[in-house]
Scaffold this motif. Structure first.
Motif, PDB file in Angstrom:
ATOM      1  N   MET A  47       2.043  20.378   3.210  1.00 45.02           N
ATOM      2  CA  MET A  47       2.788  20.702   1.997  1.00 45.02           C
ATOM      3  C   MET A  47       4.294  20.682   2.231  1.00 45.02           C
ATOM      4  N   ASP A  48       4.749  20.963   3.473  1.00 39.30           N
ATOM      5  CA  ASP A  48       6.183  21.049   3.738  1.00 39.30           C
ATOM      6  C   ASP A  48       6.816  19.690   4.024  1.00 39.30           C
ATOM      7  N   ALA A  49       6.121  18.592   3.709  1.00 36.30           N
ATOM      8  CA  ALA A  49       6.679  17.257   3.915  1.00 36.30           C
ATOM      9  C   ALA A  49       7.917  17.060   3.039  1.00 36.30           C
ATOM     10  N   ARG A  50       8.869  16.283   3.554  1.00 29.42           N
ATOM     11  CA  ARG A  50      10.074  15.967   2.786  1.00 29.42           C
ATOM     12  C   ARG A  50      10.033  14.532   2.266  1.00 29.42           C
ATOM     13  N   PHE A  51       9.099  13.738   2.794  1.00 23.94           N
ATOM     14  CA  PHE A  51       8.892  12.393   2.268  1.00 23.94           C
ATOM     15  C   PHE A  51       7.420  12.031   2.401  1.00 23.94           C
ATOM     16  N   VAL A  52       6.985  11.106   1.559  1.00 30.43           N
ATOM     17  CA  VAL A  52       5.646  10.521   1.647  1.00 30.43           C
ATOM     18  C   VAL A  52       5.811   9.027   1.447  1.00 30.43           C
ATOM     19  N   MET A  53       5.126   8.257   2.259  1.00 30.55           N
ATOM     20  CA  MET A  53       5.194   6.804   2.109  1.00 30.55           C
ATOM     21  C   MET A  53       3.809   6.202   2.268  1.00 30.55           C
ATOM     22  N   GLY A  54       3.575   5.119   1.556  1.00 32.90           N
ATOM     23  CA  GLY A  54       2.304   4.422   1.621  1.00 32.90           C
ATOM     24  C   GLY A  54       2.514   2.966   1.973  1.00 32.90           C
ATOM     25  N   PHE A  55       1.527   2.400   2.661  1.00 31.88           N
ATOM     26  CA  PHE A  55       1.636   1.022   3.138  1.00 31.88           C
ATOM     27  C   PHE A  55       0.284   0.356   2.987  1.00 31.88           C
ATOM     28  N   ASP A  56       0.241  -0.711   2.196  1.00 30.01           N
ATOM     29  CA  ASP A  56      -0.994  -1.466   1.985  1.00 30.01           C
ATOM     30  C   ASP A  56      -1.073  -2.545   3.058  1.00 30.01           C
ATOM     31  N   VAL A  57      -1.859  -2.287   4.087  1.00 26.93           N
ATOM     32  CA  VAL A  57      -1.917  -3.190   5.240  1.00 26.93           C
ATOM     33  C   VAL A  57      -2.503  -4.539   4.852  1.00 26.93           C
ATOM     34  N   LYS A  58      -3.500  -4.552   3.984  1.00 29.46           N
ATOM     35  CA  LYS A  58      -4.125  -5.811   3.588  1.00 29.46           C
ATOM     36  C   LYS A  58      -3.150  -6.704   2.831  1.00 29.46           C
ATOM     37  N   ARG A  59      -2.387  -6.126   1.903  1.00 31.92           N
ATOM     38  CA  ARG A  59      -1.382  -6.910   1.180  1.00 31.92           C
ATOM     39  C   ARG A  59      -0.310  -7.427   2.139  1.00 31.92           C
ATOM     40  N   PHE A  60       0.081  -6.572   3.084  1.00 25.63           N
ATOM     41  CA  PHE A  60       1.088  -6.964   4.058  1.00 25.63           C
ATOM     42  C   PHE A  60       0.613  -8.143   4.894  1.00 25.63           C
ATOM     43  N   ALA A  61      -0.633  -8.079   5.379  1.00 22.64           N
ATOM     44  CA  ALA A  61      -1.165  -9.145   6.235  1.00 22.64           C
ATOM     45  C   ALA A  61      -1.353 -10.455   5.476  1.00 22.64           C
ATOM     46  N   ALA A  62      -1.540 -10.384   4.155  1.00 19.68           N
ATOM     47  CA  ALA A  62      -1.748 -11.581   3.347  1.00 19.68           C
ATOM     48  C   ALA A  62      -0.443 -12.153   2.793  1.00 19.68           C
ATOM     49  N   SER A  63       0.679 -11.520   3.114  1.00 24.28           N
ATOM     50  CA  SER A  63       1.960 -11.919   2.527  1.00 24.28           C
ATOM     51  C   SER A  63       2.650 -13.009   3.346  1.00 24.28           C
ATOM     52  N   PRO A  64       3.557 -13.765   2.717  1.00 22.98           N
ATOM     53  CA  PRO A  64       4.366 -14.724   3.479  1.00 22.98           C
ATOM     54  C   PRO A  64       5.234 -14.043   4.532  1.00 22.98           C
ATOM     55  N   PHE A  65       5.605 -12.784   4.295  1.00 21.53           N
ATOM     56  CA  PHE A  65       6.416 -12.044   5.265  1.00 21.53           C
ATOM     57  C   PHE A  65       5.694 -11.945   6.600  1.00 21.53           C
ATOM     58  N   TYR A  66       4.406 -11.577   6.548  1.00 21.17           N
ATOM     59  CA  TYR A  66       3.631 -11.442   7.780  1.00 21.17           C
ATOM     60  C   TYR A  66       3.496 -12.798   8.474  1.00 21.17           C
ATOM     61  N   GLU A  67       3.277 -13.830   7.704  1.00 22.00           N
ATOM     62  CA  GLU A  67       3.114 -15.171   8.274  1.00 22.00           C
ATOM     63  C   GLU A  67       4.379 -15.634   8.989  1.00 22.00           C
ATOM     64  N   ARG A  68       5.547 -15.280   8.435  1.00 25.47           N
ATOM     65  CA  ARG A  68       6.803 -15.765   8.991  1.00 25.47           C
ATOM     66  C   ARG A  68       7.366 -14.881  10.095  1.00 25.47           C
ATOM     67  N   PHE A  69       7.184 -13.548   9.955  1.00 32.31           N
ATOM     68  CA  PHE A  69       7.914 -12.636  10.830  1.00 32.31           C
ATOM     69  C   PHE A  69       7.035 -11.724  11.674  1.00 32.31           C
ATOM     70  N   ALA A  70       5.726 -11.839  11.598  1.00 29.44           N
ATOM     71  CA  ALA A  70       4.844 -10.898  12.293  1.00 29.44           C
ATOM     72  C   ALA A  70       5.047 -10.913  13.801  1.00 29.44           C
ATOM     73  N   THR A  71       5.400 -12.056  14.351  1.00 32.94           N
ATOM     74  CA  THR A  71       5.552 -12.156  15.802  1.00 32.94           C
ATOM     75  C   THR A  71       6.900 -11.656  16.296  1.00 32.94           C
ATOM     76  N   LYS A  72       7.825 -11.403  15.380  1.00 36.32           N
ATOM     77  CA  LYS A  72       9.151 -10.943  15.794  1.00 36.32           C
ATOM     78  C   LYS A  72       9.094  -9.476  16.203  1.00 36.32           C
ATOM     79  N   ARG A  73       9.874  -9.133  17.174  1.00 35.86           N
ATOM     80  CA  ARG A  73       9.873  -7.778  17.708  1.00 35.86           C
ATOM     81  C   ARG A  73      10.387  -6.786  16.662  1.00 35.86           C
ATOM     82  N   GLY A  74       9.701  -5.650  16.562  1.00 32.54           N
ATOM     83  CA  GLY A  74      10.126  -4.593  15.662  1.00 32.54           C
ATOM     84  C   GLY A  74       9.667  -4.749  14.232  1.00 32.54           C
ATOM     85  N   MET A  75       8.909  -5.796  13.916  1.00 32.22           N
ATOM     86  CA  MET A  75       8.483  -6.026  12.541  1.00 32.22           C
ATOM     87  C   MET A  75       7.243  -5.206  12.176  1.00 32.22           C
ATOM     88  N   LYS A  76       6.497  -4.718  13.160  1.00 36.36           N
ATOM     89  CA  LYS A  76       5.304  -3.930  12.867  1.00 36.36           C
ATOM     90  C   LYS A  76       5.700  -2.471  12.647  1.00 36.36           C
TER      91      LYS A  76
END
Length: 341
Positions: A47-76
């Motif tokens: 309850m004492d969280a100051r932020f909440v974030m969500g990440f859709d891994v399936k959408r991310f993996a199916a995106s052009p972003f993942y295809e182009r930059f997934a191998t770059k360091r720090g992108m995960k």
């Protein structure tokens, strides 16, 4: 007569049982009901969280972003990288969504408590974690907890609640989340400010984040004015934000929508003017970096009552142009360039 009383008694028993079952189902469903894009199962976050974030891994993996930059360091994302390192999970294959809640304090490790949803083969995963020798297992309210540090006060832990849900974070928070789930409690729902922001998140986003006033209080209160510097000179005071909502998509381009909530409409206008000034400053740098001119034109700023609305639509070609070029490519470009006259 006795038969009539028996029939009446049985009928009343059925009615009472039905009412009790209905009330129980209503209570349980209300405790686990989804809030905006936040799954009901994730309400075991603190309850004492100051932020909440969500990440859709399936959408991310199916995106052009993942295809182009997934191998770059720090992108995960950091939490996914830690889960992969400590458990042997393959996030793109095994995880559908991940939700993280935290304090946003610098130096916290891990950065929050995460709840991940996917498909987990419990026996092989447990065996792999235990035989690796890095984790110590224990049981808490019937759930196996794997700790990854010898110092219990700073231990990082992971627990598989079932074949589709895991929690990952500090051991103290993991144990608290397990207890909340056992008691059918929803601590995060008690944070009314964050929940009101989560309800405003646009559904279907690849990633989203909300932050409350306490998180935003740690942001800088001023920035250097145009022509100034961080060491000294004139500066611009930033009006305080009371809430922040960020949503983003990665297909067919990188789309980012930021909504900042200010105290009132004049404060929102001041913040919007500051953001417009920063975009204009980027445009002035276009002589040295022409790609900045395109980036500045991809950003729009508007206000709506006490809200500041910043939207960005960035094509992948522009992102690639903004990437630092290898030294060899810079040398070749200089050799190929005609001599200055």
């Amino acid at each position: 007569m006795n038969r009539s009383r028996l029939v009446l008694f049985l009928a009343m028993t059925v009615v009472v049982v039905g009412v009790v079952a209905g009330l129980g189902a209503l209570w349980m469903s209300s405790a686990q009901a989804a809030v905006g894009p936040l799954a009901g199962e994730a309400l075991i976050l603190p309850m004492d969280a100051r932020f909440v974030m969500g990440f859709d891994v399936k959408r991310f993996a199916a995106s052009p972003f993942y295809e182009r930059f997934a191998t770059k360091r720090g992108m995960k994302p950091e939490m996914l990288a830690q889960l992969e390192e400590r458990t042997g999970l393959q996030p793109v294959r095994d995880i559908d969504q991940i939700v993280i809640a935290g304090s946003g304090r610098s130096g916290s490790h891990p950065p929050g408590l995460a709840v991940a949803f996917g498909r987990f083969d419990l026996y092989p995963l447990g065996r792999a974690i235990e035989t690796d020798g890095k984790a110590q297992s224990s049981s808490h309210e019937g759930v196996t907890v794997y700790s990854f540090a010898k110092d219990e006060s700073h231990a990082v832990a992971v627990a598989f609640l079932d074949e589709s849900t895991l929690v990952f974070g500090s051991k103290e928070q993991v144990l608290a989340a397990i207890s909340s789930r056992t008691r059918n409690e929803a601590p995060l729902k008690g944070n009314t400010q964050l929940m009101s922001l989560v309800e405003k998140v646009r559904p279907g986003s690849t990633f989203w984040m909300v932050g409350d006033q306490s998180l935003l209080a740690s942001l800088p209160t001023s920035i250097p004015a145009p022509g100034g510097s961080a060491e000294g000179g004139a500066s611009m005071t930033l009006p305080a934000l009371t809430g922040l909502i960020v949503t983003g998509d990665l297909d067919p381009q990188v789309s980012l929508a930021i909504t900042g909530e200010a105290r009132d409409a004049p404060a929102a206008k001041n913040i919007a003017d500051v953001v417009r000034g920063l975009v204009a400053m980027a445009s002035l740098q276009a002589q040295q970096k022409p790609e900045l001119q395109q980036l500045a034109s991809a950003i729009s700023v508007a206000t709506e009552e006490n809200r500041v609305l910043v939207n960005a639509r960035v094509p992948y070609e522009m992102l690639e142009a903004l990437q630092p070029k290898p030294k060899s490519a810079n040398i070749e470009a200089k050799i190929a360039a005609p001599p200055a006259r």
